[in-house]
Enzyme design. Structure first.
Site, PDB file in Angstrom:
ATOM      1  N   ASP A 237       5.848   5.005  -8.163  1.00  0.00           N
ATOM      2  CA  ASP A 237       6.005   4.988  -6.708  1.00  0.00           C
ATOM      3  C   ASP A 237       6.878   6.163  -6.256  1.00  0.00           C
ATOM      4  O   ASP A 237       7.681   6.683  -7.039  1.00  0.00           O
ATOM      5  CB  ASP A 237       6.674   3.657  -6.329  1.00  0.00           C
ATOM      6  CG  ASP A 237       6.842   3.493  -4.838  1.00  0.00           C
ATOM      7  OD1 ASP A 237       5.986   3.962  -4.065  1.00  0.00           O
ATOM      8  OD2 ASP A 237       7.855   2.886  -4.446  1.00  0.00           O
TER       9      ASP A 237
ATOM     10  N   ASP B 234       8.676   6.423  -2.625  1.00  0.00           N
ATOM     11  CA  ASP B 234       9.811   6.038  -1.779  1.00  0.00           C
ATOM     12  C   ASP B 234      10.740   5.065  -2.492  1.00  0.00           C
ATOM     13  O   ASP B 234      10.299   4.027  -3.005  1.00  0.00           O
ATOM     14  CB  ASP B 234       9.311   5.386  -0.481  1.00  0.00           C
ATOM     15  CG  ASP B 234       8.489   6.361   0.339  1.00  0.00           C
ATOM     16  OD1 ASP B 234       8.575   7.573   0.093  1.00  0.00           O
ATOM     17  OD2 ASP B 234       7.751   5.888   1.233  1.00  0.00           O
TER      18      ASP B 234
ATOM     19  N   ASP C   9       9.576  -0.278  -6.158  1.00  0.00           N
ATOM     20  CA  ASP C   9      10.745  -1.000  -5.645  1.00  0.00           C
ATOM     21  C   ASP C   9      10.350  -2.224  -4.821  1.00  0.00           C
ATOM     22  O   ASP C   9      11.224  -2.938  -4.331  1.00  0.00           O
ATOM     23  CB  ASP C   9      11.610  -0.073  -4.776  1.00  0.00           C
ATOM     24  CG  ASP C   9      10.877   0.392  -3.547  1.00  0.00           C
ATOM     25  OD1 ASP C   9       9.756   0.926  -3.710  1.00  0.00           O
ATOM     26  OD2 ASP C   9      11.385   0.220  -2.435  1.00  0.00           O
TER      27      ASP C   9
END
Lengths: 183, 183
Positions: B9, B11, B134
């Site tokens: 990922d 961000d 996240d």
């Protein structure tokens, strides 16, 4: 029952890139290339100046101005009811096309939400039950049912393991049962 | 032997979005929010004007100016040798971010090629062996090994079925065997 997952390509499937090649080529050179002369040849091979085709792919506006493939809007609206649809476009080679493709979908296919869009470099990580694409290189990786959409550059190639469709009416015949035709 | 597929990922994993929230918030309001005050809260909840956080996500330049997460470049360079890596970002909600994310990767992770980038609305169609993310909402769909990267918004949540890593050094310890540490 959970909907089947259907992956749909943009270029040469939803977006009529060939017509835009011809348009842009005419504008750049004055030469009107006939669609029939492109049949059975790689995307650029039938154009006297093939490097122009490559330049068009990096030209701002090229993807944004592509015409919509005949019948695609109506059939996609039906498919979007019946399947869990994602639009999957190998757009990353042409970074200027990313926003253009998003905007093009928003204009021409407003019933497709942002949740349903995937812009990628390679399609080999994307899974699903059905994939509609005009390139063997994309379909080859796919472990669901492979549906080859006819384009000038693939019209002469015949292989095992693919169902060929020539237009959006044939997509509908293949993927939509009679009872939902009226949507 | 074929390399294992690793999805990473952007961000809050490669890009330090929290620091950019704090920066942008300070610039917009004059208020300096402390990172510690964000721990254990949803992304916007600790800011006195949460709607500003939502606006930042649509502000041109926000994603392009995000700092790089500490240690991510070095460890990603190693992982990129050992694994078949794809960067997978759920960017489609913020269409202005598409090109910004491409350019950000080209600047900070030049060893990642365009073939390795996937920008999507939902990650539920993407398959692989390991996913670092996240957000539980992304990891939940994934059928490989789920690696939760600690962020302020997930620090207080504990669930079964996830391996938590707190920083890039822990990513390396988890995913890279000793012999390739020296790359």
């Amino acid at each position: 029952m959970e909907k089947k997952r259907l992956l749909v390509d943009m270029d040469h499937v939803m977006a009529d890139i060939t017509t835009n090649y011809i348009r842009y080529y005419k504008q750049a050179t004055g030469i009107l290339v006939q669609r029939e002369d492109l049949m059975g040849k790689p995307e650029d091979a039938a154009f006297p100046q093939p490097q122009l085709i490559h330049e068009f792919l990096f030209t701002p506006g090229f993807f944004r101005t592509a015409p919509v493939m005949e019948g695609s809007q109506h059939v996609m609206k039906i498919l979007n009811q019946v399947y869990d649809v994602s639009i999957v476009s190998a757009a990353m080679e042409f970074p200027q096309s990313l926003r253009e493709k998003y905007d093009w979908l928003a204009e021409h296919f407003p019933f497709i939400t942002w949740q349903q869009i995937i812009l990628c470099g390679s399609k080999k990580w994307i899974s699903g039950d059905y994939m509609i694409d005009d390139h063997f290189k994309n379909l080859n990786y796919f472990n669901g049912e492979r549906i080859l959409f006819t384009a000038t550059h693939n019209s002469h190639i015949h292989k095992q393991g693919y169902t060929r469709v020539n237009n959006w009416n044939e997509v509908r015949q293949l993927l939509v049962k009679e009872e939902v035709h009226s949507i």
